[in-house]
Design an enzyme around this catalytic site. Structure first.
Site, short mmCIF file in Angstrom:
data_model
loop_
_atom_site.label_atom_id
_atom_site.label_comp_id
_atom_site.label_asym_id
_atom_site.label_seq_id
_atom_site.Cartn_x
_atom_site.Cartn_y
_atom_site.Cartn_z
N GLU A 129 8.14 -1.44 11.44
CA GLU A 129 6.93 -2.25 11.33
C GLU A 129 7.25 -3.60 10.70
O GLU A 129 8.11 -3.72 9.83
CB GLU A 129 5.84 -1.50 10.55
CG GLU A 129 6.22 -1.08 9.14
CD GLU A 129 5.63 -2.02 8.10
OE1 GLU A 129 4.99 -3.00 8.48
OE2 GLU A 129 5.85 -1.75 6.91
N GLY A 130 6.54 -4.63 11.16
CA GLY A 130 6.90 -5.99 10.78
C GLY A 130 6.29 -6.49 9.49
O GLY A 130 6.80 -7.44 8.89
N ALA B 59 -12.28 -8.33 4.75
CA ALA B 59 -11.97 -9.40 5.71
C ALA B 59 -10.63 -10.05 5.40
O ALA B 59 -10.44 -11.23 5.66
CB ALA B 59 -13.08 -10.45 5.70
N MET C 172 -5.25 -7.17 6.44
CA MET C 172 -5.25 -5.86 7.09
C MET C 172 -6.45 -5.73 8.03
O MET C 172 -6.34 -5.13 9.11
CB MET C 172 -5.26 -4.76 6.04
CG MET C 172 -4.02 -4.71 5.16
SD MET C 172 -2.54 -4.20 6.06
CE MET C 172 -2.73 -2.42 6.01
N GLN D 110 6.11 -8.94 3.27
CA GLN D 110 5.93 -8.52 1.88
C GLN D 110 7.19 -8.73 1.05
O GLN D 110 7.11 -9.06 -0.14
CB GLN D 110 5.48 -7.05 1.87
CG GLN D 110 4.08 -6.87 2.45
CD GLN D 110 3.78 -5.44 2.89
OE1 GLN D 110 4.69 -4.64 3.16
NE2 GLN D 110 2.50 -5.11 2.96
N CYS E 42 0.82 -1.21 0.00
CA CYS E 42 0.00 0.00 0.00
C CYS E 42 0.85 1.26 0.00
O CYS E 42 0.38 2.33 -0.37
CB CYS E 42 -0.95 0.00 1.20
SG CYS E 42 -0.13 0.05 2.80
N ARG F 36 4.24 1.33 -1.36
CA ARG F 36 5.34 1.35 -2.32
C ARG F 36 5.09 0.38 -3.47
O ARG F 36 4.41 -0.64 -3.32
CB ARG F 36 6.67 1.03 -1.64
CG ARG F 36 6.81 -0.38 -1.14
CD ARG F 36 8.14 -0.60 -0.41
NE ARG F 36 8.20 0.16 0.83
CZ ARG F 36 9.05 1.18 1.04
NH1 ARG F 36 9.92 1.52 0.11
NH2 ARG F 36 9.04 1.82 2.20
#
Length: 441
Positions: A114-115, A199, A202, A120, A50, A52
């Site tokens: 952030e993990g 659902a 995220m 990703q 979301c 890059r």
């Protein structure tokens, strides 16, 4: 050959540009196929999140390769060059290597440490492997980037207490609720009528953080009821009303806080929809989808407070200074990992000379062995011939061991080049000819 990365991120482009380069699942295979058709590209993989879109590649010529990838991005996005180009970045060789290590470690994320980005990057490796677009160079680089991300999180405090996009979205809702009550602090969501649209992964993270912030009931909407019910089952402590997304209008009319995170390629909420429903005096919309699930014109509607992923910076900046200090712990590890990869990369320069030397000595071995065996006559048994051949191979391997080890050892490029020149002259090796020689099928 050159390692190159071309892309954009939350640092260089607003969400309205990033969403044009978000690659949906159904277009991933076509995107890989189109990139693999580019003559300049030898190896390639895609990192799409979301925040890059980055194309990692091994190219023949850096300038031509970067231009070819840029052309692909222009065609995919449908944007004009003058609109897209100012938001693109590109790195080559050492800078490209450092960039992917930093990305995997979470140092280039909106939320430092952030993990989710590590997962990703793992997905990027898997996609490249599944589409047979990774060769030995990129596969080594991206796999090492994953290892670096894990190492940073296990050996430093950067990952401790790090928030994610989902947790930042929940915190933004708390902050806006507090500001509405004249307080610059986070407020509980216990009294809010909350809805989550989508659902997927995220949304699962959203529910985790909503639960931790006092939310005890909400409405969950999704395209299929089963997926919503499966997600709901994972949160027995929250009273969740599962609805189909067809009930979105009704949900909007009853809610005071709505989070959206779907894979839709077009907005599912816009100004027209919001104007035509009977709703609460104030409705907060927080969209963490890219492409956006909520149209930008929603902000123009009276009584609507609409936020997208770029607005999360307001929350992130509240604790970013402390996390910047923690990031310094990771920088040394990243420099070390970059050095290890680049030393390996540099050592590949010795491979053609090593192969040429091995081939030359092997030719001599076979020629001299044949002469010796012919002198032995017919009385020389097959077993004895095998022993002599094994002996000759062992001698060649012993001779090669030390120079090959020295050539592959970490050293400056100039020192390695000097060593290669000496060996090529001493053994009269024509490395360029051996590279151009066609392989036997």
């Amino acid at each position: 050959m050159h390692i190159a990365v071309v892309g954009l991120s939350h640092r260089t482009a607003p969400v309205e540009v990033r969403e044009k380069l978000s690659i949906p699942e159904e277009l991933v295979e076509r995107s890989f196929n189109n990139l693999k058709k580019i003559d300049q590209i030898l190896e390639v993989s895609i990192l799409s999140t979301c925040n890059r879109l980055e194309i990692y590649s091994l190219v023949k010529d850096p300038q031509l390769g970067i231009e070819a990838i840029k052309s692909f991005l222009l065609e995919f996005s449908g944007l004009e060059d003058e609109i897209l180009s100012p938001h693109l970045f590109n790195y080559v060789q050492e800078k490209a290597v450092s960039h992917v290590m930093r990305v995997s470690a979470g140092l280039d994320s909106l939320v430092l440490g952030e993990g989710q980005i590590l997962s990703q990057v793992k997905k990027m490796v898997r996609l490249g492997q599944d589409h047979h677009s990774l060769g030995p160079i990129l596969n080594r680089l991206l796999t090492q980037a994953v290892s670096t991300g894990k190492r940073v999180r296990s050996e430093t405090n950067l990952g401790t207490g790090a928030v994610s996009i989902s947790s930042a979205a929940v915190e933004l809702a708390q902050l806006k609720l507090g500001q509405a009550h004249g307080r610059d602090q986070l407020m509980t969501l216990e009294t809010e009528k909350v809805a989550v649209v989508g659902a997927g992964r995220m949304s699962r993270l959203l529910l985790q953080h909503l639960q931790s912030k006092g939310c005890c009931s909400l409405t969950l909407l999704n395209r299929t009821r089963k997926r919503a019910e499966d997600l709901s089952a994972a949160f027995p402590d929250i009273q969740i009303d599962c609805q189909l997304i067809d009930e979105l209008d009704s949900c909007l009319s009853l809610s005071t806080l709505v989070f959206t995170s779907t894979a839709a390629n077009e907005p599912i909420i816009d100004a027209e929809k919001l104007i035509n429903i009977d709703r609460k005096p104030l409705l907060r919309l927080i969209d963490i989808g890219v492409p956006r699930n909520i149209s930008s014109d929603a902000k123009s509607v009276s009584g609507i407070e609409s936020h997208d992923v770029d607005d999360l910076q307001e929350v992130v900046s509240r604790n970013q200074e402390a996390r910047q200090k923690l990031a310094l712990e990771a920088e040394g590890l990243i420099e070390e990992e970059c050095r290890v990869f680049l030393e390996w990369w540099d050592s590949l320069a010795a491979v053609p000379t090593i192969n040429c030397l091995r081939s030359s000595l092997e030719s001599i071995r076979k020629e001299e062995l044949q002469k010796a065996l012919s002198r032995m006559g017919p009385d020389f048994s097959a077993r004895e011939r095998k022993v002599v051949e094994a002996l000759s191979k062992g001698i060649i391997n012993k001779i090669l061991h030390t120079p090959v080890t020295k050539l592959r050892a970490p050293q400056s490029r100039n020192d390695r080049r000097d060593s290669l020149d000496v060996i090529e002259k001493l053994f009269n090796l024509d490395v360029s000819s051996s590279l151009n020689k066609p392989k036997n099928n």
